[in-house]
Design a protein around this motif. Structure first.
Motif, short mmCIF file in Angstrom:
data_model
loop_
_atom_site.label_atom_id
_atom_site.label_comp_id
_atom_site.label_asym_id
_atom_site.label_seq_id
_atom_site.Cartn_x
_atom_site.Cartn_y
_atom_site.Cartn_z
N THR A 240 0.86 -1.18 0.00
CA THR A 240 0.00 0.00 0.00
C THR A 240 0.90 1.23 0.00
O THR A 240 2.08 1.16 0.36
N ALA A 241 0.35 2.35 -0.41
CA ALA A 241 1.15 3.57 -0.52
C ALA A 241 1.77 3.95 0.81
O ALA A 241 2.93 4.36 0.90
N CYS A 242 0.99 3.79 1.89
CA CYS A 242 1.50 4.17 3.21
C CYS A 242 2.66 3.26 3.61
O CYS A 242 3.68 3.72 4.14
N MET A 243 2.53 1.97 3.28
CA MET A 243 3.59 1.03 3.63
C MET A 243 4.85 1.35 2.85
O MET A 243 5.97 1.32 3.38
N GLN A 244 4.64 1.70 1.59
CA GLN A 244 5.78 2.00 0.75
C GLN A 244 6.52 3.23 1.21
O GLN A 244 7.74 3.31 1.16
N ALA A 245 5.77 4.21 1.69
CA ALA A 245 6.40 5.49 2.05
C ALA A 245 7.03 5.50 3.43
O ALA A 245 7.87 6.34 3.73
N CYS A 246 6.60 4.59 4.30
CA CYS A 246 7.04 4.67 5.69
C CYS A 246 8.55 4.48 5.80
O CYS A 246 9.07 3.44 5.41
N PRO A 247 9.27 5.43 6.36
CA PRO A 247 10.74 5.33 6.41
C PRO A 247 11.22 4.31 7.42
O PRO A 247 12.34 3.82 7.31
N THR A 248 10.39 3.97 8.41
CA THR A 248 10.84 3.05 9.44
C THR A 248 10.18 1.68 9.32
O THR A 248 10.28 0.86 10.23
N ASP A 249 9.48 1.45 8.22
CA ASP A 249 8.77 0.18 8.02
C ASP A 249 7.83 -0.13 9.16
O ASP A 249 7.71 -1.28 9.59
N ALA A 250 7.16 0.88 9.65
CA ALA A 250 6.21 0.64 10.74
C ALA A 250 4.97 -0.06 10.23
O ALA A 250 4.30 -0.78 10.96
N ILE A 251 4.62 0.18 8.97
CA ILE A 251 3.38 -0.37 8.40
C ILE A 251 3.71 -1.63 7.61
O ILE A 251 4.58 -1.61 6.74
N VAL A 252 3.04 -2.69 7.95
CA VAL A 252 3.23 -3.94 7.23
C VAL A 252 1.86 -4.39 6.73
O VAL A 252 0.90 -4.50 7.50
N PHE A 253 1.79 -4.66 5.44
CA PHE A 253 0.52 -5.11 4.86
C PHE A 253 0.75 -6.45 4.21
O PHE A 253 1.77 -6.68 3.57
N GLY A 254 -0.20 -7.35 4.34
CA GLY A 254 -0.02 -8.63 3.67
C GLY A 254 -1.25 -9.49 3.79
O GLY A 254 -2.30 -9.06 4.26
N ASN A 255 -1.08 -10.72 3.36
CA ASN A 255 -2.17 -11.68 3.38
C ASN A 255 -2.05 -12.51 4.65
O ASN A 255 -1.14 -13.32 4.80
N TYR A 256 -2.94 -12.28 5.59
CA TYR A 256 -2.85 -12.97 6.88
C TYR A 256 -3.08 -14.47 6.73
O TYR A 256 -2.64 -15.26 7.56
N ASN A 257 -3.78 -14.86 5.67
CA ASN A 257 -4.03 -16.28 5.47
C ASN A 257 -2.79 -17.02 4.98
O ASN A 257 -2.71 -18.24 5.04
N ASP A 258 -1.83 -16.26 4.50
CA ASP A 258 -0.58 -16.86 4.05
C ASP A 258 0.36 -16.99 5.25
O ASP A 258 0.84 -16.02 5.80
N LYS A 259 0.60 -18.24 5.66
CA LYS A 259 1.35 -18.43 6.89
C LYS A 259 2.82 -18.07 6.76
O LYS A 259 3.53 -18.00 7.76
N GLU A 260 3.28 -17.82 5.56
CA GLU A 260 4.67 -17.40 5.39
C GLU A 260 4.81 -15.88 5.36
O GLU A 260 5.92 -15.37 5.26
N SER A 261 3.68 -15.17 5.41
CA SER A 261 3.77 -13.72 5.23
C SER A 261 4.27 -13.05 6.50
O SER A 261 4.15 -13.56 7.60
N ARG A 262 4.78 -11.86 6.31
CA ARG A 262 5.30 -11.08 7.45
C ARG A 262 4.20 -10.74 8.42
O ARG A 262 4.40 -10.77 9.64
N ILE A 263 3.03 -10.40 7.89
CA ILE A 263 1.93 -9.98 8.78
C ILE A 263 1.53 -11.13 9.68
O ILE A 263 1.30 -10.95 10.88
N TYR A 264 1.48 -12.33 9.13
CA TYR A 264 1.12 -13.48 9.95
C TYR A 264 2.16 -13.70 11.03
O TYR A 264 1.86 -13.92 12.19
N LYS A 265 3.43 -13.59 10.63
CA LYS A 265 4.51 -13.84 11.59
C LYS A 265 4.48 -12.80 12.69
O LYS A 265 4.67 -13.10 13.87
N ILE A 266 4.21 -11.55 12.31
CA ILE A 266 4.17 -10.49 13.33
C ILE A 266 3.08 -10.77 14.34
O ILE A 266 3.29 -10.73 15.55
N ARG A 267 1.88 -11.08 13.82
CA ARG A 267 0.75 -11.23 14.75
C ARG A 267 0.85 -12.49 15.57
O ARG A 267 0.46 -12.53 16.74
N LYS A 268 1.30 -13.57 14.91
CA LYS A 268 1.19 -14.87 15.58
C LYS A 268 2.47 -15.32 16.25
O LYS A 268 2.42 -16.13 17.17
#
Lengths: 441, 196, 288
Positions: free
Chosen positions: C199-227
């Motif tokens: 997403t545009a916000c994720m792309q622009a964030c200088p500190t990578d605070a925003i992570v967007f992804g497919n939570y159903n994909d167990k290899e994704s960063r978002i899944y790893k962060i949450r779980k």
């Protein structure tokens, strides 16, 4: 003597209302002082206020018919007319508060070539669409079916050709046949039986606009009965306002008696008390419920804070003032009743304002809390325009249609108007002893 | 305008006088075409031997039609035609259907009943009928007796007068309704004349 | 989406990126003063301070607030014309051409992330000349007329609809980018790889605070962060309302040797000092 001579003064608000609406549709709702937090302000307040006023008419016609209250016949025709005109005024607001009014037909579920794309039947606003249009249609039908025999009476007594023609058209050729009366009675009874739950359901559905949301201050289950009681309360107050003026101007004191006024005031004190209890219940639940947001919504941002004045206005007008009607002397006082009816209407307007604006201006996230909302001149103009519409319609009605339900009053009195007046003249001339003596037998 | 018939008309101004008169006229065997009153009078329809109207039954049926229409349409739209995920709500949210179902029930019942009423009573704008007395909608109760070949007019008139009629007359009137304006008098024709 | 409040510096690059990417209109000072601004993403600031010394010693927390794409969305339920509904992928979709502008959804959103086009901010209206009269009256700034010029219009993103007056808009998780990414993946006959679409916000964030992804994909960063990685820090905004947001925040953790916002008692003797020593190592989380 008609009320039409006051119409010219009311034409101005009607025209000013037209201009306000034209500006809003052409340039945008941004001209109103609503914003990202306060999405609904005067527009929906006025909508609910007008709908509430309309409910008294149906209550008088339908519910009192079912309870066999003969006294309703003095006021029911005018009250039903008031309902129809109030609903017409109410309907303006949901239509014109839309950002894209020209697409308003999207709310109608009709087969189309866009899918077909239907509407969201689970949305309270859509329930509103069905409820208000059903209410308007049924009220109109109930009112008109009652008017048919009365128009026939006027048609048969008409002296000029124009009157004979027009009243002939609107009376549909009514003759007064017994079979037709039999059907008419059956129709009236069933329509009354349908209208009663309809009135209750319509304002319940209007209350669902708020009760089914998540906004603290809106999200409460007391809204349906509270709104219905409030609607009856404000509606009767408006009926009183109109009836007292009508009876004075058209010299109908014999038909709209102090007894009628007193009975309506009793309803006002009853429903006012229910509304008062609802306010206290809301406050109690906000304290007892444990939700910080709801507690703050009531105790910090409603009874206190920048809008505290509106809350206390509402409380004074709606809770404290109707309690004065416990006194029989005040109940039977025409001037006092008139003033009180205006006070109650103002109070009920504030109730809707308090519910809508003070809940939404400071809700969950503080970064979204916005400025103190004041209506813009266009919102005020729109509101005044609906007053113009309402009173214009009411005056036209009082000029061209019978303000009292002629056939129904005859049915209750079992005699015609002139004979009744003759009898009353005789009775009024008798001495007290003679009257008591005569009635003892 | 259709057939023209002869009627004997008796006007009463008090229902206490009307009821016994109705009873006597019916007992004597005369056919009362109708009684026109300015307001509904309790018990008059039974006194005249009329059957109860089934308008309320029709209303009920219309109401049920409304309920069925509402439920069927909404259920079909939300489950079969275009099911949408709106807020995670189930595709058949029956509690959410209640308000609209109720409103359509009432709407169908009311509109249906009123239209049926107008149809049965032959009421519509520009419909004109023969009115036996202009005060029938004002303060007189007008009893209309149909004349057959065997009727003795004088006998009927005498009977009505003796039973308290304030006004008695004989009229010839067309049956039924026609389209017309109330500001113009309707011409009475005994038979239909065809002009070549 | 996951937003890490620890790494968020409140720089608002995400806001600028979102506004640029999604053709969010500029409304001008006068309209912003009326609270008619159109930003889909905002940075909320929360201050942690001792009440009495409010502005002396304050710690601030930045929370980017955007559409939470709630599974149990209060906005979707109340739209009368079904202009907003949920996609099968969990996005809250907004259908601009269906919206009639009743604003019930905006009222019902507890996060207040929905924006209404109060006036003709974009020049996209079919009512001609409904901007100039308002500018002449002083209700709007002349800046909205800039977009009527063909050259200026070239800044607009052609993949994104320009909304007209009277419709509601909100963060769409840059659905145009998602669609483009999905299409590319479809053409290559493979599923979407995590991190391929941003997403545009994720792309622009200088500190990578925003992570967007497919939570159903167990290899994704978002899944790893949450779980896996940040289970103790994961929270959802206004969780108690049970709207089931799809955006989670990672709580801010401050490592200080004193209580946040409490002034050091300098002339206080050993007692206070000892008490503070015990709390030295304890991290004081101060997220909202």
């Amino acid at each position: 003597m008609s009320l039409l001579k006051y119409e010219s003064t009311l034409r101005e608000p009607l025209v000013d209302g037209d201009y306000s609406v034209y500006r809003e549709v052409t340039y945008g709702i941004g001209q109103w002082n609503l914003n990202k937090t306060i999405g609904w302000g005067w527009d929906i307040t006025n909508f609910v206020w007008w709908v509430g006023i309309g409910h008294a008419g149906t209550l008088i016609s339908a519910i009192l018919l079912l309870f066999r209250q003969g006294w309703r016949t003095g006021v029911n025709r005018a009250a039903e007319a008031m309902t129809i005109f109030a609903v017409m005024c109410a309907g303006q607001f949901p239509i014109f508060h839309m950002g894209r009014v020209w697409d308003a037909f999207f709310v109608l579920p009709y087969a189309n070539s866009r899918g077909p794309l239907w509407v969201n039947f689970a949305s309270p606003l859509l329930w509103d669409v069905f409820a208000i249009s059903t209410y308007f249609t049924v009220s109109l039908l109930f009112w008109y079916s009652g008017l048919i025999p009365d128009f026939a009476t006027i048609r048969d007594r008409a002296k000029t050709k124009a009157r004979k023609l027009w009243y002939g058209v609107v009376s549909f050729g009514w003759t007064g046949s017994t079979k037709h009366w039999q059907r008419h009675e059956s129709l009236s009874l069933v329509l009354a039986g349908l209208s009663t739950p309809l009135v209750l359901s319509v304002h319940t559905i209007v209350s669902f606009d708020f009760a089914t949301s998540v906004v603290p201050g809106w999200h409460t289950t007391i809204f349906p009965p509270y709104f219905v009681a409030g609607a009856i309360f404000s509606g009767f107050a408006m009926v009183q306002t109109l009836m007292l003026v009508t009876r004075k101007v058209m010299k109908l004191d014999d038909y709209i008696t102090l007894g009628h006024i007193e009975a309506m005031n009793k309803v006002i004190v009853l429903t006012g008390s229910i509304v008062g209890i609802a306010y206290l219940t809301e406050l109690f639940m906000a304290w007892y419920g444990g939700s910080k947001f709801e507690y703050d919504a009531f105790y910090k941002y409603r009874i206190a804070g920048p809008y505290g004045w509106s809350y206390w206005t509402m409380m004074t007008c709606n809770v404290i003032s109707p309690q004065l009607f416990w006194s029989k002397k005040l109940r039977r006082n025409v001037a006092f009743t008139f003033i009180m009816s205006i006070v109650v209407n103002i109070g009920m307007w504030f109730e809707r304002f308090v519910i809508i604006v003070t809940s939404v201006y400071r809700d969950y996230i503080p970064s979204s809390w916005s400025v103190y909302y004041r209506p813009s001149i266009w919102e005020v103009g729109f509101y005044l325009g609906t007053f113009g519409l309402f009173f214009t319609c009411y005056f036209l009605f009082s000029k061209f249609a019978p303000v009292i339900a002629i056939a129904e009053i005859k049915h209750v009195l079992k005699t015609s108007g002139e004979s009744f007046k003759e009898k009353m003249d005789v009775i009024e001339k008798e001495s007290v002893e003679h009257f008591a003596h005569g009635h003892a037998h | 305008m259709g057939q023209v018939k002869k009627y004997i008309v008796g006007c009463f101004d008090d229902e206490k006088v009307l009821f016994p008169a109705v009873k006597k006229v019916r007992a004597a065997g005369y056919k009362i075409q109708d009684v026109y009153t300015p307001m509904p009078i309790h018990g008059l329809d039974h006194a005249l031997g009329m059957r109860e109207t089934s308008l309320h039954t029709a209303g009920f049926i219309y109401g049920i039609t409304g309920t069925t229409t509402a439920l069927t349409c909404m259920s079909w739209v939300f489950t079969s035609d275009w099911p949408l995920n709106i807020g995670g709500k189930p595709h058949l949210p029956l509690p959410a259907f209640i308000p609209i179902t109720f409103e359509l029930t009432v709407l169908f019942a009311a509109v249906g009943m009123v239209l049926t009423f107008c149809y049965l009573c032959q009421l519509a704008p520009f419909v004109k009928k023969h009115h036996f007395h202009e005060r029938a909608t004002d303060d007189l109760m007008v009893m209309v007796i149909e004349c057959t070949e065997r009727t003795n007019e004088e006998e009927v008139k005498a009977m009505l007068n003796s039973n308290g009629a304030v006004e008695v007359n004989v009229q010839e009137a067309p049956v039924g309704w026609w389209l017309g304006r109330y500001d113009r008098p309707s011409k009475l024709f005994k038979t239909r004349e065809v002009a070549y | 989406m996951s937003i890490d409040l620890n790494t968020c510096t409140g720089c608002a690059a995400c806001v600028v990126a979102c506004t640029a990417e999604n053709n969010v209109p500029v409304v001008g000072k006068k309209q912003v003063a009326k609270y008619h601004e159109m930003h889909w993403l905002r940075i909320d600031r929360y201050y942690a301070a001792n009440r009495k010394d409010q502005f002396d010693d304050v710690n601030v927390l930045f929370q980017p607030m955007l559409c939470q794409h709630c599974d149990n969305a209060p906005c979707e339920n109340v739209c009368p014309v079904a202009a907003t509904n949920h996609s099968s992928e969990g996005l809250n979709q907004m259908t601009y051409n269906r919206c009639i502008g009743t604003r019930y959804c905006a009222n019902n959103c507890p996060f207040k992330v929905r924006r209404f086009n109060w006036l003709d901010f974009t020049g996209a209206d079919s009512f001609p000349d409904n901007q100039q009269p308002l500018i002449d009256e002083g209700g709007m700034d002349a800046i909205v007329m800039d977009m009527n010029d063909d050259l200026t219009r070239m800044v607009l993103n052609p993949d994104v609809t320009v909304r007209s007056r009277g419709v509601i808009e909100k963060c769409s998780f840059c659905v145009q980018r998602l669609q483009e990414g999905k299409l590319k993946a479809k053409k290559a006959s493979r599923p979407l790889i995590d991190g391929e679409v941003k997403t545009a916000c994720m792309q622009a964030c200088p500190t990578d605070a925003i992570v967007f992804g497919n939570y159903n994909d167990k290899e994704s960063r978002i899944y790893k962060i949450r779980k896996e990685e940040q289970t103790k820090r994961t929270f959802y905004a206004l969780e108690a309302i049970h709207v089931l947001p799809n955006v989670n925040y990672l709580a801010k953790v401050r490592n200080t040797d004193r209580h946040v916002g409490v002034k050091e008692e300098e002339h206080d003797g050993g007692e206070a000092h000892e008490a503070k020593k015990e709390e030295k190592k304890e991290a004081v989380p101060s997220g909202h």
